[in-house]
Design a protein around this motif. Structure first.
Motif, PDB file in Angstrom:
ATOM      1  N   GLU A  70      -7.713   8.721  -0.917  1.00  0.00           N
ATOM      2  CA  GLU A  70      -7.652   7.308   0.747  1.00  0.00           C
ATOM      3  C   GLU A  70      -7.044   8.072   1.409  1.00  0.00           C
ATOM      4  O   GLU A  70      -7.387   7.855   2.750  1.00  0.00           O
ATOM      5  CB  GLU A  70      -5.943   7.150  -0.329  1.00  0.00           C
ATOM      6  N   ALA A  71      -6.769   9.375   1.969  1.00  0.00           N
ATOM      7  CA  ALA A  71      -6.766  10.248   3.273  1.00  0.00           C
ATOM      8  C   ALA A  71      -7.732  10.362   3.885  1.00  0.00           C
ATOM      9  O   ALA A  71      -7.695  10.127   5.258  1.00  0.00           O
ATOM     10  CB  ALA A  71      -5.258  11.443   2.990  1.00  0.00           C
ATOM     11  N   GLN A  72      -8.167  11.037   2.874  1.00  0.00           N
ATOM     12  CA  GLN A  72      -9.658  10.995   3.411  1.00  0.00           C
ATOM     13  C   GLN A  72     -10.676   9.762   3.605  1.00  0.00           C
ATOM     14  O   GLN A  72     -11.233   9.764   5.090  1.00  0.00           O
ATOM     15  CB  GLN A  72     -10.516  11.844   2.749  1.00  0.00           C
TER      16      GLN A  72
ATOM     17  N   GLN B 257       3.601  12.523   7.563  1.00  0.00           N
ATOM     18  CA  GLN B 257       2.307  12.143   7.039  1.00  0.00           C
ATOM     19  C   GLN B 257       2.679  11.540   5.234  1.00  0.00           C
ATOM     20  O   GLN B 257       3.621  13.105   4.470  1.00  0.00           O
ATOM     21  CB  GLN B 257       1.055  13.254   7.432  1.00  0.00           C
ATOM     22  N   TYR B 258       2.400  11.013   5.198  1.00  0.00           N
ATOM     23  CA  TYR B 258       3.073  10.178   3.555  1.00  0.00           C
ATOM     24  C   TYR B 258       1.679   9.836   2.409  1.00  0.00           C
ATOM     25  O   TYR B 258       1.531   8.573   3.464  1.00  0.00           O
ATOM     26  CB  TYR B 258       3.817   9.668   3.261  1.00  0.00           C
ATOM     27  N   ASP B 259       1.540   9.791   1.903  1.00  0.00           N
ATOM     28  CA  ASP B 259       0.787   9.124   0.549  1.00  0.00           C
ATOM     29  C   ASP B 259       1.196   8.154  -0.193  1.00  0.00           C
ATOM     30  O   ASP B 259       2.064   9.273  -0.843  1.00  0.00           O
ATOM     31  CB  ASP B 259       0.052   9.851  -0.373  1.00  0.00           C
ATOM     32  N   LEU B 260       2.195   6.962   0.271  1.00  0.00           N
ATOM     33  CA  LEU B 260       3.109   6.437  -0.459  1.00  0.00           C
ATOM     34  C   LEU B 260       2.490   6.471  -1.367  1.00  0.00           C
ATOM     35  O   LEU B 260       4.249   5.553  -3.010  1.00  0.00           O
ATOM     36  CB  LEU B 260       3.405   5.318   0.430  1.00  0.00           C
ATOM     37  N   ALA B 261       1.486   6.463  -2.843  1.00  0.00           N
ATOM     38  CA  ALA B 261       1.291   5.225  -3.502  1.00  0.00           C
ATOM     39  C   ALA B 261       2.256   7.930  -4.370  1.00  0.00           C
ATOM     40  O   ALA B 261       2.326   6.888  -5.942  1.00  0.00           O
ATOM     41  CB  ALA B 261      -0.486   5.979  -4.081  1.00  0.00           C
ATOM     42  N   ALA B 262       2.289   7.927  -3.956  1.00  0.00           N
ATOM     43  CA  ALA B 262       3.039   9.220  -4.640  1.00  0.00           C
ATOM     44  C   ALA B 262       4.777   9.950  -4.125  1.00  0.00           C
ATOM     45  O   ALA B 262       4.543  10.388  -4.883  1.00  0.00           O
ATOM     46  CB  ALA B 262       2.339  10.631  -4.130  1.00  0.00           C
ATOM     47  N   SER B 263       4.798   9.493  -2.495  1.00  0.00           N
ATOM     48  CA  SER B 263       6.264  10.105  -2.015  1.00  0.00           C
ATOM     49  C   SER B 263       6.285   9.132  -1.889  1.00  0.00           C
ATOM     50  O   SER B 263       5.769   8.147  -0.826  1.00  0.00           O
ATOM     51  CB  SER B 263       6.168  11.306  -1.492  1.00  0.00           C
ATOM     52  N   PHE B 264       7.605   8.730  -1.206  1.00  0.00           N
ATOM     53  CA  PHE B 264       8.384   7.801   0.134  1.00  0.00           C
ATOM     54  C   PHE B 264       9.318   8.775   0.828  1.00  0.00           C
ATOM     55  O   PHE B 264      10.148  10.205   0.822  1.00  0.00           O
ATOM     56  CB  PHE B 264       8.962   7.296  -0.741  1.00  0.00           C
TER      57      PHE B 264
ATOM     58  N   VAL C  92      13.688  -1.407   8.178  1.00  0.00           N
ATOM     59  CA  VAL C  92      12.191  -1.107   7.405  1.00  0.00           C
ATOM     60  C   VAL C  92      10.988  -2.290   7.661  1.00  0.00           C
ATOM     61  O   VAL C  92      11.351  -2.677   6.570  1.00  0.00           O
ATOM     62  CB  VAL C  92      12.685  -0.629   5.582  1.00  0.00           C
ATOM     63  N   SER C  93       9.949  -1.228   8.167  1.00  0.00           N
ATOM     64  CA  SER C  93       8.800  -2.829   8.154  1.00  0.00           C
ATOM     65  C   SER C  93       7.523  -2.349   8.114  1.00  0.00           C
ATOM     66  O   SER C  93       7.495  -0.537   7.521  1.00  0.00           O
ATOM     67  CB  SER C  93       8.653  -2.334   9.729  1.00  0.00           C
ATOM     68  N   ALA C  94       7.101  -2.908   6.477  1.00  0.00           N
ATOM     69  CA  ALA C  94       5.676  -2.961   6.285  1.00  0.00           C
ATOM     70  C   ALA C  94       4.925  -3.310   6.857  1.00  0.00           C
ATOM     71  O   ALA C  94       5.151  -5.098   6.698  1.00  0.00           O
ATOM     72  CB  ALA C  94       5.352  -2.810   4.781  1.00  0.00           C
ATOM     73  N   GLN C  95       3.900  -3.214   7.713  1.00  0.00           N
ATOM     74  CA  GLN C  95       2.977  -4.420   8.639  1.00  0.00           C
ATOM     75  C   GLN C  95       1.537  -4.367   8.063  1.00  0.00           C
ATOM     76  O   GLN C  95       0.706  -3.320   8.575  1.00  0.00           O
ATOM     77  CB  GLN C  95       2.424  -4.422  10.337  1.00  0.00           C
ATOM     78  N   PHE C  96       1.215  -5.106   7.127  1.00  0.00           N
ATOM     79  CA  PHE C  96      -0.083  -5.041   6.548  1.00  0.00           C
ATOM     80  C   PHE C  96      -0.474  -3.807   6.090  1.00  0.00           C
ATOM     81  O   PHE C  96      -1.431  -3.053   6.255  1.00  0.00           O
ATOM     82  CB  PHE C  96      -1.600  -5.775   7.559  1.00  0.00           C
ATOM     83  N   LEU C  97       0.327  -4.120   5.090  1.00  0.00           N
ATOM     84  CA  LEU C  97       0.438  -2.120   4.470  1.00  0.00           C
ATOM     85  C   LEU C  97      -1.347  -2.864   3.409  1.00  0.00           C
ATOM     86  O   LEU C  97      -0.771  -3.026   2.145  1.00  0.00           O
ATOM     87  CB  LEU C  97       1.187  -1.694   3.514  1.00  0.00           C
ATOM     88  N   HIS C  98      -2.149  -2.787   3.290  1.00  0.00           N
ATOM     89  CA  HIS C  98      -3.481  -2.927   2.688  1.00  0.00           C
ATOM     90  C   HIS C  98      -3.994  -1.335   2.549  1.00  0.00           C
ATOM     91  O   HIS C  98      -4.223  -1.369   3.446  1.00  0.00           O
ATOM     92  CB  HIS C  98      -4.239  -4.131   2.653  1.00  0.00           C
ATOM     93  N   SER C  99      -5.092  -1.761   1.423  1.00  0.00           N
ATOM     94  CA  SER C  99      -6.263  -0.556   1.188  1.00  0.00           C
ATOM     95  C   SER C  99      -7.137  -1.105   0.470  1.00  0.00           C
ATOM     96  O   SER C  99      -6.852  -1.289  -0.667  1.00  0.00           O
ATOM     97  CB  SER C  99      -5.462   1.090   1.684  1.00  0.00           C
ATOM     98  N   PRO C 100      -7.899  -0.347   1.102  1.00  0.00           N
ATOM     99  CA  PRO C 100      -8.850  -0.893  -0.471  1.00  0.00           C
ATOM    100  C   PRO C 100      -8.770   0.353  -1.403  1.00  0.00           C
ATOM    101  O   PRO C 100      -9.615  -0.453  -2.432  1.00  0.00           O
ATOM    102  CB  PRO C 100     -10.883  -1.076   0.407  1.00  0.00           C
ATOM    103  N   GLY C 101      -8.048   0.505  -1.262  1.00  0.00           N
ATOM    104  CA  GLY C 101      -8.459   1.726  -1.975  1.00  0.00           C
ATOM    105  C   GLY C 101      -7.308   1.903  -3.229  1.00  0.00           C
ATOM    106  O   GLY C 101      -6.760   0.145  -3.242  1.00  0.00           O
TER     107      GLY C 101
ATOM    108  N   LEU D 297      -3.762   1.485  -3.862  1.00  0.00           N
ATOM    109  CA  LEU D 297      -2.639   1.338  -3.328  1.00  0.00           C
ATOM    110  C   LEU D 297      -1.463   0.375  -3.944  1.00  0.00           C
ATOM    111  O   LEU D 297      -1.683  -0.507  -4.404  1.00  0.00           O
ATOM    112  CB  LEU D 297      -2.259   1.025  -1.706  1.00  0.00           C
ATOM    113  N   PRO D 298      -0.348   1.400  -4.875  1.00  0.00           N
ATOM    114  CA  PRO D 298       0.781  -0.154  -5.449  1.00  0.00           C
ATOM    115  C   PRO D 298       1.276  -0.464  -4.492  1.00  0.00           C
ATOM    116  O   PRO D 298       2.528   0.440  -4.234  1.00  0.00           O
ATOM    117  CB  PRO D 298       0.991   1.546  -6.669  1.00  0.00           C
ATOM    118  N   ARG D 299       1.279  -1.308  -4.041  1.00  0.00           N
ATOM    119  CA  ARG D 299       1.354  -1.933  -3.183  1.00  0.00           C
ATOM    120  C   ARG D 299       2.690  -2.344  -3.290  1.00  0.00           C
ATOM    121  O   ARG D 299       3.728  -1.889  -2.383  1.00  0.00           O
ATOM    122  CB  ARG D 299       0.565  -3.332  -2.262  1.00  0.00           C
TER     123      ARG D 299
END
Length: 210
Positions: free
Chosen positions: A8-10, A94-101, A109-118, A120-122
């Motif tokens: 995801e980061a790449q 820098q966070y991979d929110l799928a792994a840590s928070f 707490v704001s989550a605006q269009f937190l979408h990813s084609p990968g 992502l456990p939204r």
């Protein structure tokens, strides 16, 4: 994501590296509408991208923790914040929110269009985001609820929940939260080719009772 060997980061670093700017540079309209009257405090911006939302909040005296999976995006956002004169009010992480928070609690707490084609456990991330809201604080979520009918999406398998489904996924403890906003709306977006695209979006705003 087409290439499953790419993290995801790449993926997002490559996406941001394609050009000097991929978003409009303006804060998300849902954030502007729903946070303008909130008393400034501490804010967590999830998936901050190039930093427009975090900068808008910082300019209104919020202390912002802004997180993203892409180092390219974070470095770009930090430069924008310096230009805007709010560098000292934003902590870029820098966070991979799928792994840590991020640790701690926040007034917003704001989550605006937190979408990813990968992958992502939204739903899980947003459930965790709710636990990061301080008593009396607000969780604000905006996202797509459908792809434009005129657009063939290569990510048609991506789940785009309605506001009702977002509330259901959050599984908020009864009697501990107040639903302030739960609505769908249309948004017209101008693409890089100048074409207008109409998106159907949804927004959810809930307050943790103190």
């Amino acid at each position: 994501m087409a290439d499953e060997t790419v993290s995801e980061a790449q993926f997002w670093d490559a996406r941001y590296a394609q050009s000097d700017q991929i978003w409009s540079g303006n804060p998300n309209s849902v954030l502007v509408r729903e946070a303008a009257d909130l008393t400034p405090g501490t804010a967590l911006d999830l998936g901050c991208g190039e930093g427009a939302d975090a900068i808008w909040l910082a300019q209104r005296d919020w202390r912002v923790t802004a997180v993203d999976i892409s180092r390219v995006a974070l470095d770009r956002a930090a430069k924008h914040a310096a230009t805007a004169g709010v560098r000292d009010r934003i902590d870029w992480q820098q966070y991979d929110l799928a792994a840590s928070f991020p640790s701690g609690t926040f007034d917003l707490v704001s989550a605006q269009f937190l979408h990813s084609p990968g992958d992502l456990p939204r739903e899980r991330i947003l459930h965790t985001a709710a636990s990061a809201v301080a008593p009396g604080g607000v969780l604000l979520i905006a996202g797509h609820t459908a792809f434009p009918t005129s657009e063939h999406s290569p990510h048609s398998e991506m789940r785009l929940p309605t506001p009702d489904e977002v509330i259901e996924d959050l599984d908020l403890p009864e009697g501990q939260w107040e639903v302030l906003v739960k609505e769908e709306h249309e948004r017209v977006q101008t693409g890089p080719d100048g074409q207008l695209t109409t998106w159907k979006d949804g927004s959810v705003k809930v307050r943790r009772l103190g």
